[in-house]
Design a protein around this motif. Structure first.
Motif, mmCIF file in Angstrom:
data_model
loop_
_atom_site.group_PDB
_atom_site.id
_atom_site.type_symbol
_atom_site.label_atom_id
_atom_site.label_comp_id
_atom_site.label_asym_id
_atom_site.label_seq_id
_atom_site.Cartn_x
_atom_site.Cartn_y
_atom_site.Cartn_z
ATOM 1 N N ARG A 74 -23.331 -14.991 8.093
ATOM 2 C CA ARG A 74 -24.517 -14.370 7.509
ATOM 3 C C ARG A 74 -24.312 -12.859 7.396
ATOM 4 N N ARG A 75 -25.081 -12.264 6.531
ATOM 5 C CA ARG A 75 -25.087 -10.808 6.446
ATOM 6 C C ARG A 75 -26.040 -10.296 7.526
ATOM 7 N N LEU A 76 -25.492 -9.744 8.596
ATOM 8 C CA LEU A 76 -26.295 -9.324 9.740
ATOM 9 C C LEU A 76 -27.019 -8.021 9.439
ATOM 10 N N PRO A 77 -28.141 -7.771 10.104
ATOM 11 C CA PRO A 77 -28.834 -6.486 9.929
ATOM 12 C C PRO A 77 -27.925 -5.316 10.313
ATOM 13 N N ARG A 78 -28.107 -4.201 9.651
ATOM 14 C CA ARG A 78 -27.326 -3.007 9.989
ATOM 15 C C ARG A 78 -27.687 -2.559 11.401
ATOM 16 N N VAL A 79 -26.676 -2.299 12.215
ATOM 17 C CA VAL A 79 -26.877 -1.873 13.596
ATOM 18 C C VAL A 79 -26.681 -0.362 13.718
ATOM 19 N N GLN A 80 -25.614 0.155 13.142
ATOM 20 C CA GLN A 80 -25.274 1.559 13.337
ATOM 21 C C GLN A 80 -26.069 2.460 12.388
ATOM 22 N N TYR A 81 -26.504 3.571 12.920
ATOM 23 C CA TYR A 81 -27.207 4.596 12.136
ATOM 24 C C TYR A 81 -26.332 5.040 10.965
ATOM 25 N N GLU A 339 -32.452 -17.133 20.355
ATOM 26 C CA GLU A 339 -33.569 -17.722 21.099
ATOM 27 C C GLU A 339 -33.470 -17.399 22.583
ATOM 28 N N MET A 340 -32.271 -17.533 23.157
ATOM 29 C CA MET A 340 -32.103 -17.252 24.586
ATOM 30 C C MET A 340 -32.318 -15.770 24.872
ATOM 31 N N TYR A 341 -31.836 -14.908 23.982
ATOM 32 C CA TYR A 341 -32.034 -13.474 24.169
ATOM 33 C C TYR A 341 -33.524 -13.139 24.224
ATOM 34 N N LYS A 342 -34.289 -13.628 23.288
ATOM 35 C CA LYS A 342 -35.711 -13.285 23.216
ATOM 36 C C LYS A 342 -36.467 -13.783 24.447
ATOM 37 N N LYS A 343 -36.154 -14.994 24.900
ATOM 38 C CA LYS A 343 -36.813 -15.520 26.097
ATOM 39 C C LYS A 343 -36.439 -14.703 27.330
ATOM 40 N N ALA A 344 -35.167 -14.375 27.450
ATOM 41 C CA ALA A 344 -34.712 -13.623 28.620
ATOM 42 C C ALA A 344 -35.313 -12.228 28.648
ATOM 43 N N MET A 345 -35.310 -11.541 27.529
ATOM 44 C CA MET A 345 -35.817 -10.173 27.510
ATOM 45 C C MET A 345 -37.320 -10.123 27.761
ATOM 46 N N SER A 346 -38.028 -11.140 27.325
ATOM 47 C CA SER A 346 -39.467 -11.191 27.591
ATOM 48 C C SER A 346 -39.738 -11.262 29.090
ATOM 49 N N PHE A 394 -25.970 -0.991 31.773
ATOM 50 C CA PHE A 394 -25.646 -1.533 30.455
ATOM 51 C C PHE A 394 -26.886 -2.033 29.732
ATOM 52 N N ALA A 395 -27.984 -2.263 30.485
ATOM 53 C CA ALA A 395 -29.183 -2.878 29.912
ATOM 54 C C ALA A 395 -29.803 -2.040 28.799
ATOM 55 N N GLY A 396 -29.622 -0.725 28.856
ATOM 56 C CA GLY A 396 -30.129 0.102 27.769
ATOM 57 C C GLY A 396 -29.494 -0.275 26.443
ATOM 58 N N GLY A 397 -28.170 -0.398 26.450
ATOM 59 C CA GLY A 397 -27.468 -0.818 25.248
ATOM 60 C C GLY A 397 -27.801 -2.243 24.851
ATOM 61 N N LEU A 398 -28.022 -3.116 25.839
ATOM 62 C CA LEU A 398 -28.387 -4.515 25.566
ATOM 63 C C LEU A 398 -29.684 -4.594 24.773
ATOM 64 N N PHE A 399 -30.724 -3.919 25.265
ATOM 65 C CA PHE A 399 -32.008 -3.941 24.578
ATOM 66 C C PHE A 399 -31.895 -3.323 23.176
ATOM 67 N N ALA A 400 -31.187 -2.208 23.069
ATOM 68 C CA ALA A 400 -31.091 -1.531 21.775
ATOM 69 C C ALA A 400 -30.332 -2.379 20.761
ATOM 70 N N LEU A 401 -29.236 -2.986 21.186
ATOM 71 C CA LEU A 401 -28.458 -3.831 20.286
ATOM 72 C C LEU A 401 -29.261 -5.046 19.841
ATOM 73 N N ASN A 407 -34.411 -7.337 14.840
ATOM 74 C CA ASN A 407 -35.539 -6.617 14.246
ATOM 75 C C ASN A 407 -36.732 -6.539 15.202
ATOM 76 N N ILE A 408 -36.459 -6.100 16.442
ATOM 77 C CA ILE A 408 -37.507 -5.915 17.447
ATOM 78 C C ILE A 408 -37.518 -4.428 17.794
ATOM 79 N N GLU A 409 -38.305 -3.667 17.093
ATOM 80 C CA GLU A 409 -38.296 -2.216 17.231
ATOM 81 C C GLU A 409 -38.611 -1.786 18.659
ATOM 82 N N ASP A 410 -39.489 -2.511 19.334
ATOM 83 C CA ASP A 410 -39.875 -2.139 20.696
ATOM 84 C C ASP A 410 -38.685 -2.207 21.651
ATOM 85 N N HIS A 411 -37.729 -3.089 21.381
ATOM 86 C CA HIS A 411 -36.569 -3.197 22.261
ATOM 87 C C HIS A 411 -35.666 -1.980 22.151
ATOM 88 N N ILE A 412 -35.630 -1.351 20.973
ATOM 89 C CA ILE A 412 -34.845 -0.120 20.834
ATOM 90 C C ILE A 412 -35.460 0.980 21.689
#
Length: 588
Positions: A74-81, A339-346, A394-401, A407-412
């Protein structure tokens, strides 16, 4: 006039023809699909036990193997500024060059000392200039540093290192056993990354050698891997998955085994870790803290989340880290990782993150930062322990990535707050360096809102002699860890905020001042030192594999190892992200 060749001329022509055919054959061979050179890749470069030919005691029929996801990525969302939008700033560019060269000089100094005093051993002792072999003596620093050498343009050093790597004999070991986790992230990850960057096929061959050995760790009755790989037991077919498995050890095999399947075309490696993914997905909601997995797992009797301690620190860290990264590495073709990422981060946001009672800065402002703690669960309560581990930074980078990918702006925003929390911890110490583990006084507010500073409460709950805000520093040492600069690097690349480059430089200067020896850099016993630090005579391979690499990349051209093209394993080894093929241009 007719030309008549002599016998010697004909022999020379025949020899030239044979040489040309041979060269053409090997040139073609280098571009053939995996199935056409299986024997070439699987033939060991050194004599020894051939793990690829080892009979499997608990075989898996080929028809039951799980293949890599089918279809175009798939064409993934742009990550890098998009740094191309920023105006040119020649003065700042000159500063970045100076900083980058300073990091490169540090790498060169450490590498030269390793090469002279510990060559082909695991680690250098940077004070005594001796060596040690905690990772089987296969050359952990040698393999772990390959891609750093390549990225920094140290090509002569890289070429020499590749020659040494070719000589590694996995049978020649300083121990009768190895850690599956450490061997996977350092050796297999290092070889695969260096192969992708350089194209040196011998590195893929070495990766297959160690990959086939690690694959034998899955030859257990239930196909779940052992944590400690005992070589003779494996050869005899006597391995059994452990009752005392850890989340990190079982959940941090997926990127390397997936990349090995992608690079070689052999589906066995991906199939092995896809079973783990299915078990993670199945058990995520039935642990004592639904959404997270405990640090301890019973793998012998199935995949049973048996522990009651949950955190992003040691024992669990990289299993969470790999959730969004596996989504990228598979080109977005497996939604289970999202799916696992979203459940875990919540769950992590609700139970593991906390605000701390911090003193105001010189401007009278209390920092807007978050920390990640450890959670214990019993039959009556869920308790958060406000201990901050360097490993958990490392969790800062985990949430931001994850925020960018899904597309979860709050995680950034959360990722930036966690990253700044680790940066604050660095700055708060007398040496300017963060300890391995520290305790903070948590806010008693709800919904992660910040509390004010209470001097009396801090005096009552803190131990004497600690910086303001800390209640304890039970592990004051610094082992040259990379997790904080890792998140600073990722946040810079994601947000484009140049402030993170200046933060990184402050961190680098503090680390250099506290850890540099005459010949290299050393872990230190206490970051609370107010004068000369006590050097612990230890330099783990992640110093050159991760810490210095992240420092170099944050000052480098952002196009170098872009976050849209590469995803890093937990040892900072970049793997290429599969991309959809561009549509062909039509001529009219």
């Amino acid at each position: 006039m007719a030309f008549v060749a002599s016998g010697h001329t004909l022999l020379r022509l025949a020899a030239l023809a044979i040489a040309g055919i041979t060269i053409a054959y090997f040139l073609l061979l280098s571009d053939l699909p995996y199935r056409d050179y299986t024997g070439v890749l699987n033939s060991p470069t050194r004599p020894g036990y051939d793990w690829a030919s080892r009979p499997r005691v608990h075989p898996i029929p080929e028809s039951n193997l799980t293949r890599l996801p089918a279809g175009p990525p798939r064409r993934l969302p742009r990550v890098q500024y998009d740094f191309s939008k920023d105006p040119k700033d020649p003065a700042r560019d000159r500063v970045l060059v100076q900083r980058r060269e300073a990091v490169k000089r540090a790498m060169q100094k450490n590498w030269d000392a390793y090469r002279k005093h510990a060559w082909r051993h695991d680690e250098l002792r940077p004070v005594s200039l001796q060596f040690k072999d905690p990772f089987n003596g296969w050359g952990a620093t040698l393999v772990d540093s390959l891609d750093t050498l390549w990225i920094m343009g140290l090509k002569a050093e890289f070429k020499e290192a590749v020659k040494a790597v070719r000589l590694i004999d996995w049978d020649n070991t300083t121990s009768p056993k190895c850690s599956v986790f450490e061997t996977n992230i350092r050796y297999l990850g290092g070889l695969l990354s260096a192969y992708e960057l350089s194209g040196q096929r011998v590195l893929l061959k070495k990766a297959l050698e160690v990959g086939n050995m690690l694959y034998a760790a899955f030859d257990t009755p239930n196909h779940l891997p052992v944590r400690i790989f005992i070589f003779e037991d494996a050869k005899a077919g006597g391995l059994v998955a452990p009752e005392d498995g850890t989340l990190a050890s079982v959940g941090t095999l997926s990127m390397e085994f997936t990349k090995l399947s992608q690079a070689s075309g052999d589906p066995r490696f991906f199939s092995a870790i896809d079973l783990i993914k299915r078990e993670l997905k199945r058990t995520q909601s039935i642990s004592r803290l639904p959404g997270m997995w405990p640090g301890k797992l019973n793998l012998k009797d199935g995949f049973i989340p048996s522990g009651n301690s949950f955190s992003l620190g040691g024992g669990g860290d990289s299993a969470y880290e790999y959730l969004p990264k596996m989504y990228s590495l598979l080109g977005g073709l497996d939604d289970a990782y999202e799916e696992m990422y979203k459940k875990a981060m919540s769950t992590i946001e609700k139970h593991a993150l906390f605000r701390a009672m911090l003193p105001p800065d010189k401007k009278g402002t209390i920092p807007d930062v978050l920390f990640s703690g450890r959670v214990t669960v019993d039959d009556r309560s869920i308790k958060r322990q406000p201990h901050v581990e360097h490993l958990g930074c490392f969790a800062g980078g985990l949430f931001a990535l994850g925020g960018k990918l899904f597309n979860i702006e709050d995680h950034i925003r959360i990722g930036e707050q966690i990253t700044r929390g680790c940066v604050w911890t660095y700055a708060a110490m007398p040496t300017g360096v963060m300890p391995e583990n520290s305790g903070l006084i948590p806010c008693q507010t709800s919904n992660l809102t910040q509390c004010g500073w209470d001097e009396e409460r801090w005096k009552q709950e803190s131990r004497p002699g600690l910086p303001k805000g800390f209640s304890a520093v039970p592990q004051a040492y610094y082992s040259l860890r990379p997790e904080a600069i890792e998140s600073v690097f990722i946040l810079y690349r994601i947000t484009g905020k140049k402030e993170f480059q200046d933060i990184a430089w402050t961190m680098f200067e503090a680390i250099q001042k506290a850890t540099e020896t005459e010949f290299a850099n050393s872990a230190i016993r206490s970051v609370l030192a107010t004068g000369e630090t006590f050097k612990a005579d230890s330099m783990e391979s992640f110093w050159t594999a991760e810490t210095l690499k992240y420092f170099y990349l944050i000052f480098a051209d952002p196009a170098l190892i872009s976050l849209d093209d590469y995803v890093f394993n937990t040892e900072a080894h970049p793997f290429k992200i599969p991309k959809p093929k561009k549509a062909p241009r039509h001529l009219y």
